[in-house]
Design an enzyme around this catalytic site. Sequence first.
Site, short mmCIF file in Angstrom:
data_model
loop_
_atom_site.label_atom_id
_atom_site.label_comp_id
_atom_site.label_asym_id
_atom_site.label_seq_id
_atom_site.Cartn_x
_atom_site.Cartn_y
_atom_site.Cartn_z
N ASP A 1 -6.66 -3.81 -5.95
CA ASP A 1 -6.33 -2.47 -5.04
C ASP A 1 -5.09 -1.73 -5.67
O ASP A 1 -4.66 -0.47 -5.72
CB ASP A 1 -6.25 -2.63 -3.84
CG ASP A 1 -7.19 -3.52 -2.92
OD1 ASP A 1 -7.74 -4.27 -3.81
OD2 ASP A 1 -7.78 -3.25 -1.94
N ASP B 1 0.85 -1.29 -0.02
CA ASP B 1 0.05 0.08 0.05
C ASP B 1 0.78 1.28 0.03
O ASP B 1 0.41 2.31 0.48
CB ASP B 1 -1.09 -0.20 1.15
CG ASP B 1 -2.07 -1.07 1.02
OD1 ASP B 1 -2.68 -1.14 -0.18
OD2 ASP B 1 -2.54 -1.87 1.91
#
Length: 397
Positions: free
Chosen positions: A172, A112
Amino acid sequence: MNKINKEALKSPERFIDASGITESELDLAINDVIKKVKHNIVKLGETFPESSTINDTYRTSKNIEWTPGFWTGILWLCYENTHEEIFRSLAEKNVESFYQRIKNQVDVNHHDLGFLYIPSCVAAYKLTGNKLAKDAALLAADKLMERYNPKGKFIQAWGNVGDSNNYRLIVDAMLNIPLLYWAYQETGTEKYLNVVKNHYETTLKYAIREDGSAYHTFFFDPQSGKPIGGRTRQGYSDDSSWARGQSWLIYGIALNYSHLHNDVDLDTFESVTNYFLNRLPEDFVSYWDLIFKDGDYQSKDSSATAIAICGMNQMQKYLDKNNNIYPIYEKAQGVMLHNLINSYTEEKTQGITALLNHGVYSWHSGHGIDEGNLWGDYFYLEALTRFKQNGNWEMYW
Ligand code: GLY
């Protein structure tokens, strides 16, 4: 690659006939956001909000997990909209925190790093030339590169690299990998470009089903690197489409197209976008999984709609104006944003308030259900800013 059968847009007149956003509504919505963010700054000081609200109020947190970059990104977007020093000075303090985080390797063993370092540090560098921000974002790009698995040609999302229980990509990451395009542009070092292209191609090849819907995650064999199959973590089931995953793909394809200009991706973009638009309920804001319809008594995920608006807005500039879908996609963005503004932004607390209500973080873990969340807030403000700048916003991604 799965052959993707493009689903036609089922009711284009739904979007054409619905109310879109007006100039005055847009200005009022931006002013409302600015007021709420100033209120939140007073409550937060130099702390960060947690990832999602509890009873509509954020609690304070440290610079941990995958979401604090969105808070700093909100500050930069407020700064762009107002040029007020209050937003810039706090965002710059946040940048120091992001530098320390990557330097000291605090909670960075995951993919992330784009979510963390693009809206905070890449934005700071692009807007103000902040040198520390550039250094921090380059360190984050190198950390992301460590997660690349050459056998499967993908960046592993979670866990230790090579761990067989986690040998998978997730959709994602489409918003994390632009950090590598930026690192390539800044340094001219080809390895960033090679990895981002490979990861992107692997995602398109395996994470999209024949009907244009998205798998949330896709596993590979750690020994051979061969594909195994799609599994969900945050969606309803392995064969449904988690709404936010679908919108990560919409925005992700638009971002990658912006860098690569690979025309075959235009059809893929239309497929995943039509799949999303065809499953929007009456108020044009999706449920947390696209399997649900009005009457199913499920929660909306407003953040998925905010992300889809930004992705469609980014791609709009590359679509052929003679294509029938061009005016419909353009109108659909305004309709979705109009509905978010009017039905999803009520101020619900005197505490640290969300900008966008009614999101879902993770249904299965019972986390942030029918609550605000930081990425929903960020992409809502990004969408408003994109509209305010008539599609000419210089993106952070
Ligand atoms: N990237 C995590 C999420 O969308 O919840």
